[in-house]
Write a protein that holds these residues in place. Structure first.
Motif, mmCIF file in Angstrom:
data_model
loop_
_atom_site.group_PDB
_atom_site.id
_atom_site.type_symbol
_atom_site.label_atom_id
_atom_site.label_comp_id
_atom_site.label_asym_id
_atom_site.label_seq_id
_atom_site.Cartn_x
_atom_site.Cartn_y
_atom_site.Cartn_z
ATOM 1 N N HIS A 127 12.219 -0.930 -4.622
ATOM 2 C CA HIS A 127 10.754 -0.790 -4.674
ATOM 3 C C HIS A 127 10.264 -0.138 -3.391
ATOM 4 C CE1 HIS A 127 11.558 -4.428 -2.391
ATOM 5 N NE2 HIS A 127 10.428 -4.167 -1.747
ATOM 6 N N ASP A 129 7.294 -0.618 -0.604
ATOM 7 C CA ASP A 129 6.347 -1.668 -0.220
ATOM 8 C C ASP A 129 4.896 -1.246 -0.466
ATOM 9 O OD1 ASP A 129 8.286 -3.471 0.457
ATOM 10 O OD2 ASP A 129 8.159 -3.135 2.623
ATOM 11 N N TRP A 217 11.498 0.021 8.443
ATOM 12 C CA TRP A 217 11.397 1.039 7.395
ATOM 13 C C TRP A 217 9.951 1.447 7.194
ATOM 14 C CZ3 TRP A 217 13.536 -3.779 5.353
ATOM 15 C CH2 TRP A 217 12.631 -4.545 4.627
ATOM 16 N N HIS A 223 13.668 0.503 -1.189
ATOM 17 C CA HIS A 223 14.685 -0.415 -0.657
ATOM 18 C C HIS A 223 14.722 -1.690 -1.494
ATOM 19 C CE1 HIS A 223 10.885 -1.787 0.997
ATOM 20 N NE2 HIS A 223 11.418 -2.999 0.994
#
Ligand SMILES: O=C(O)CCC(=O)C(=O)O
Ligand SMILES: [Fe+2]
Length: 320
Positions: A127, A129, A217, A223
């Motif tokens: 997904h 974020d 990230w 991720h």
């Protein structure tokens, strides 16, 4: 330095800007910082090796350990915002070297606003974020993940798709997702991400970190967590989600993008306890509650919208 250029006025983090290399040259950082910035720009993440002391991590695990079950796949898998209860979690959420590099990468004051702690891997599917946490302007958000113990193929290490952060930010509206429940919608979102990564030829990478390593990230990097291959092997870890100053903060998955009715987030700065105001270009944003936990941000709202919102609030209307 000439600052009245497009490169300097774009409402986009400079680290994600098409003018990244020009701005980097102007900033003239140390060689080490320059290399980190290039990695973050190109791949969507960077690693700070051994940034958290083992002593602090050991104390955190000792404090939070009793909050978790003894076996994997037994809820709760995650605990949100343990920083409110445990000083070690708070300390890890506001680490000085992390704040310093984030201030450099984004050119704005970082705001740690949520912690999640894990004992076992999340085994979460891929997904971005941004489906949970987005901002206006976009991309002023990142994840800071701390390994409390080494990660390896057996304990559900993180995975990511390098360079996927350069894609557009996709929300349910873009993907045509309108499910019967929030769970169904989110499942379909994860299906879509998997299909999308395969179709575009992105390659899935697992990452193995040492205790004390930090992975940062960028908001839109795809991720997740790999399956736990060795039964009940732990993967103690903490992720802190960060926003940056001078934005509107909202959850696309609960927003109506068609009418721009945003599900604004209540952002509390973990370091200071400050309730962070939604602002844009330094100006506070006036928000109108339209009900359903959504807000219109236009200043040209109609009286009808305002009344509907007030009535829904009065009767305690809760769609989710
Ligand atoms: O720890 C993991 O496995 C993933 C966590 C995650 O995706 C997140 O907190 O944004
Ligand atoms: Fe995530």
């Amino acid at each position: 330095m000439k600052t009245d250029t497009v490169a300097h006025s774009m409402t986009l983090p400079w680290i994600e800007s098409p003018f990244f290399y020009e701005v980097l040259t102007e900033k003239a950082p140390t060689e080490a910082l320059k290399q980190q910035a290039i990695r973050y720009h190109e791949d969507g993440f960077l690693i700070l090796k051994g940034a958290v002391s083992h002593d602090l991590i050991d104390r955190a695990v000792a404090q939070i350990g009793h909050e978790y079950p003894d076996r994997m796949n037994v809820p709760p898998i995650r605990h949100q915002d343990l920083w409110k209860k445990y000083d070690t979690v708070r300390e890890i959420a506001v680490l000085e070297p992390v704040q310093t590099i984030l201030a450099f990468l984004y050119g704005r004051d970082p705001i740690p606003f949520q912690t999640l702690n894990f004992k076992y891997g999340t085994q979460q599917r891929g997904h971005s974020d941004t489906i949970h946490f987005s901002s206006v302007p976009a991309r002023y958000m990142c994840g800071v993940w701390v390994a409390f113990e080494p990660t390896h193929p057996g304990n559900g290490p993180l995975f990511y798709y390098p360079k996927s952060h350069k894609l557009a930010e996709y929300n349910y509206f873009d993907l045509g997702i309108q499910g019967k429940s929030v769970e169904e919608e989110y499942d379909r979102y994860e299906d879509y991400i998997e299909e999308f990564m395969a179709a575009k030829g992105f390659s899935k990478q697992e990452i193995y970190l040492e205790k004390g390593d930090v992975m940062i990230w960028s908001s839109n990097l795809i991720h997740g967590g790999m399956p736990i291959r060795v039964e009940n092997s732990t993967r103690w870890s903490q992720v802190t989600h960060y926003y940056f100053r001078d934005c509107l903060y909202y959850s696309p998955r609960f927003s109506d993008m068609l009418t721009n009715n945003l599900n604004l987030r209540n952002v509390i700065h973990i370091g200071t306890g400050e309730k962070v105001r939604h602002t844009f270009n330094g100006r506070p944003i006036e928000t109108i509650n339209t009900g359903e936990f959504r807000y219109a941000i236009s200043q040209n709202f109609s009286l009808w919208t305002l009344m509907k919102g007030m009535v829904r609030k009065m009767i305690g209307f809760k769609p989710f």
